[in-house]
Write an enzyme that holds these catalytic residues in place. Structure first.
Site, PDB file in Angstrom:
ATOM      1  N   TYR A 162      12.313  13.418  -6.990  1.00 61.96           N
ATOM      2  CA  TYR A 162      11.637  12.198  -7.156  1.00 61.96           C
ATOM      3  C   TYR A 162      12.355  11.224  -7.896  1.00 61.96           C
ATOM      4  O   TYR A 162      12.399   9.903  -7.504  1.00 61.96           O
ATOM      5  CB  TYR A 162      10.028  12.452  -7.252  1.00 61.96           C
ATOM      6  CG  TYR A 162       9.454  11.206  -7.240  1.00 61.96           C
ATOM      7  CD1 TYR A 162       9.056  10.681  -6.294  1.00 61.96           C
ATOM      8  CD2 TYR A 162       8.871  10.324  -8.507  1.00 61.96           C
ATOM      9  CE1 TYR A 162       8.161   9.419  -6.068  1.00 61.96           C
ATOM     10  CE2 TYR A 162       8.230   9.329  -8.187  1.00 61.96           C
ATOM     11  CZ  TYR A 162       7.805   8.936  -7.202  1.00 61.96           C
ATOM     12  OH  TYR A 162       6.972   7.540  -7.087  1.00 61.96           O
ATOM     13  N   LYS A 166      14.184   7.762  -7.045  1.00 60.19           N
ATOM     14  CA  LYS A 166      13.687   6.321  -7.151  1.00 60.19           C
ATOM     15  C   LYS A 166      14.911   5.481  -8.097  1.00 60.19           C
ATOM     16  O   LYS A 166      15.129   4.260  -7.932  1.00 60.19           O
ATOM     17  CB  LYS A 166      12.558   6.262  -8.051  1.00 60.19           C
ATOM     18  CG  LYS A 166      11.469   6.728  -7.209  1.00 60.19           C
ATOM     19  CD  LYS A 166      10.890   5.831  -5.990  1.00 60.19           C
ATOM     20  CE  LYS A 166       9.627   6.066  -5.396  1.00 60.19           C
ATOM     21  NZ  LYS A 166       9.307   5.392  -4.284  1.00 60.19           N
TER      22      LYS A 166
HETATM   23  P1  NAP Z   1       0.414   8.190  -0.901  1.00 61.48           P
HETATM   24  O1  NAP Z   1      -1.101   7.817  -1.129  1.00 61.48           O
HETATM   25  O2  NAP Z   1       0.626   9.612  -0.808  1.00 61.48           O
HETATM   26  O3  NAP Z   1       0.736   7.279   0.448  1.00 61.48           O
HETATM   27  C1  NAP Z   1       2.137   7.674   0.824  1.00 61.48           C
HETATM   28  C2  NAP Z   1       2.426   6.850   2.104  1.00 61.48           C
HETATM   29  O4  NAP Z   1       3.599   7.060   2.659  1.00 61.48           O
HETATM   30  C3  NAP Z   1       1.362   7.667   3.238  1.00 61.48           C
HETATM   31  O5  NAP Z   1       0.977   6.498   4.062  1.00 61.48           O
HETATM   32  C4  NAP Z   1       2.159   8.396   3.692  1.00 61.48           C
HETATM   33  O6  NAP Z   1       1.861   8.769   5.160  1.00 61.48           O
HETATM   34  C5  NAP Z   1       3.526   7.483   3.812  1.00 61.48           C
HETATM   35  N1  NAP Z   1       4.755   8.344   4.162  1.00 61.48           N
HETATM   36  C6  NAP Z   1       5.281   9.424   3.779  1.00 61.48           C
HETATM   37  N2  NAP Z   1       6.348   9.936   4.389  1.00 61.48           N
HETATM   38  C7  NAP Z   1       6.557   9.061   5.459  1.00 61.48           C
HETATM   39  C8  NAP Z   1       7.306   8.669   6.616  1.00 61.48           C
HETATM   40  N3  NAP Z   1       8.518   9.599   6.861  1.00 61.48           N
HETATM   41  N4  NAP Z   1       7.449   7.735   7.291  1.00 61.48           N
HETATM   42  C9  NAP Z   1       6.316   6.784   6.962  1.00 61.48           C
HETATM   43  N5  NAP Z   1       5.419   6.927   6.241  1.00 61.48           N
HETATM   44  C10 NAP Z   1       5.446   7.942   5.282  1.00 61.48           C
HETATM   45  O7  NAP Z   1       1.125   7.750  -2.146  1.00 61.48           O
HETATM   46  P2  NAP Z   1       1.071   6.179  -2.966  1.00 61.48           P
HETATM   47  O8  NAP Z   1       0.909   6.404  -4.402  1.00 61.48           O
HETATM   48  O9  NAP Z   1       0.307   5.343  -2.257  1.00 61.48           O
HETATM   49  O10 NAP Z   1       2.637   5.945  -2.720  1.00 61.48           O
HETATM   50  C11 NAP Z   1       3.189   4.513  -2.345  1.00 61.48           C
HETATM   51  C12 NAP Z   1       4.546   4.380  -2.846  1.00 61.48           C
HETATM   52  O11 NAP Z   1       4.477   4.247  -4.302  1.00 61.48           O
HETATM   53  C13 NAP Z   1       5.495   5.646  -2.858  1.00 61.48           C
HETATM   54  O12 NAP Z   1       6.684   4.922  -2.730  1.00 61.48           O
HETATM   55  C14 NAP Z   1       5.603   5.919  -4.248  1.00 61.48           C
HETATM   56  O13 NAP Z   1       6.723   6.827  -4.660  1.00 61.48           O
HETATM   57  C15 NAP Z   1       5.143   4.900  -5.224  1.00 61.48           C
HETATM   58  N6  NAP Z   1       4.679   5.096  -6.686  1.00 61.48           N
HETATM   59  C16 NAP Z   1       3.488   5.473  -6.680  1.00 61.48           C
HETATM   60  C17 NAP Z   1       3.071   5.740  -8.036  1.00 61.48           C
HETATM   61  C18 NAP Z   1       1.663   6.370  -8.153  1.00 61.48           C
HETATM   62  O14 NAP Z   1       1.231   6.709  -9.414  1.00 61.48           O
HETATM   63  N7  NAP Z   1       0.780   6.756  -7.026  1.00 61.48           N
HETATM   64  C19 NAP Z   1       3.665   5.471  -9.240  1.00 61.48           C
HETATM   65  C20 NAP Z   1       4.852   4.587  -8.781  1.00 61.48           C
HETATM   66  C21 NAP Z   1       5.289   4.710  -7.735  1.00 61.48           C
HETATM   67  P3  NAP Z   1       0.953  10.065   5.564  1.00 61.48           P
HETATM   68  O15 NAP Z   1      -0.562   9.733   5.429  1.00 61.48           O
HETATM   69  O16 NAP Z   1       1.140   9.970   7.039  1.00 61.48           O
HETATM   70  O17 NAP Z   1       1.594  11.162   4.770  1.00 61.48           O
END
Ligand code: NAP
Length: 237
Positions: A162, A166
């Protein structure tokens, strides 16, 4: 062609992407809610009934799915103003000694190759915008400066795939920004946000987690490009 700003958010059926979709649609934008699963996409869009939100089937790991999505958007909307490469996976937290190439490849397929696949496919539609913007959703865990600073909690977290995915995305961001000076291309660090990605352990809510992305999605042509920002300002690379 509509005068409304048209945005595409990948991985928008839940978490931070869903909140970004809601907030941009509340600005009066047309927002394409990207989802790899049509049912999950429809269920999410049903939660935003009075907004201009349309579900777009798009799996960022599939060339075929991404190409079909671009064709569909071209037919329905003719252009895209703002692309938000948000879809991402955690993929586990194995150390450098535990993680092999196959696991790395799977994480990179979504977090690194996904944004490249989608950005390339949507470039012709973004070029039709008068103010094209791309937001790459990165992470502070991708920052070499933060993850090597002993004063930061992030430096104590091990993980090969991960964080390195990034970091790669950060370089991809600056390279697109250089290649497309007429675009605004930036990376966003949402901050540690409670979503399924981390078992809802984050200390921020999704409104806070979407702040940096919404800011970068709404900047004007005089705004920054090739930068890395969280909700309070620039993030060190
Ligand atoms: P999340 O709730 O797990 O949501 C991830 C989303 O990505 C879901 O809609 C998932 O769809 C979708 N996804 C995964 N694989 C995919 C694919 N192959 N094609 C299309 N969609 C796909 O996570 P989140 O925290 O909101 O993450 C969103 C972004 O923020 C990510 O890039 C993550 O790395 C980044 N981020 C998050 C945090 C944090 O603390 N949460 C911090 C820094 C960065 P499904 O429902 O179908 O699985």
């Amino acid at each position: 062609m509509t005068e409304r700003t048209i945005a595409l958010v990948t991985g928008a059926n839940k978490g931070i992407g869903f909140e970004v979709t809601r907030r941009l649609a509340e600005l009066g934008w047309t927002v394409l809610l990207g989802a790899r699963d049509a049912e999950r996409g429809a269920a999410a869009a049903a939660l935003l009934p009075d907004l201009d939100v349309a579900v777009l089937d798009i799996d960022v790991t599939s060339d075929k799915s991404v190409a079909a999505a671009a064709e569909r958007v071209e037919a329905d909307h003719g252009r895209v103003d703002v692309l938000i490469n948000n879809a991402g996976i955690g993929g586990g937290w194995g150390s450098a000694l535990e993680v092999g190439a196959a696991e790395l490849l799977a994480t990179y397929d979504t977090n690194v190759f996904g944004p490249v696949r989608v950005t390339r496919a949507f470039l012709p539609l973004l070029r039709r915008s008068t103010a094209p913007r791309v937001v790459m959703v990165s992470s502070g865990m991708g920052s070499l400066a933060i993850t090597t600073d002993p004063a930061r909690i992030e430096s104590t977290l091990v993980g090969l795939h991960y964080p390195s995915s990034k970091t790669a995305l950060n370089m991809i961001t600056t390279q697109y920004a250089k290649a497309l000076p007429e675009f605004r291309v930036n990376a966003a660090d949402p901050g540690y946000t409670a979503t399924d990605l981390n078992g809802n352990s984050g200390h921020q809510n999704t409104v806070e987690g979407s702040d940096a992305i919404v800011t970068l999605a709404t900047i004007g042509q005089d705004g920054p490009t090739g930068g890395f920002f969280d909700r309070v300002g620039p993030v060190p690379w």
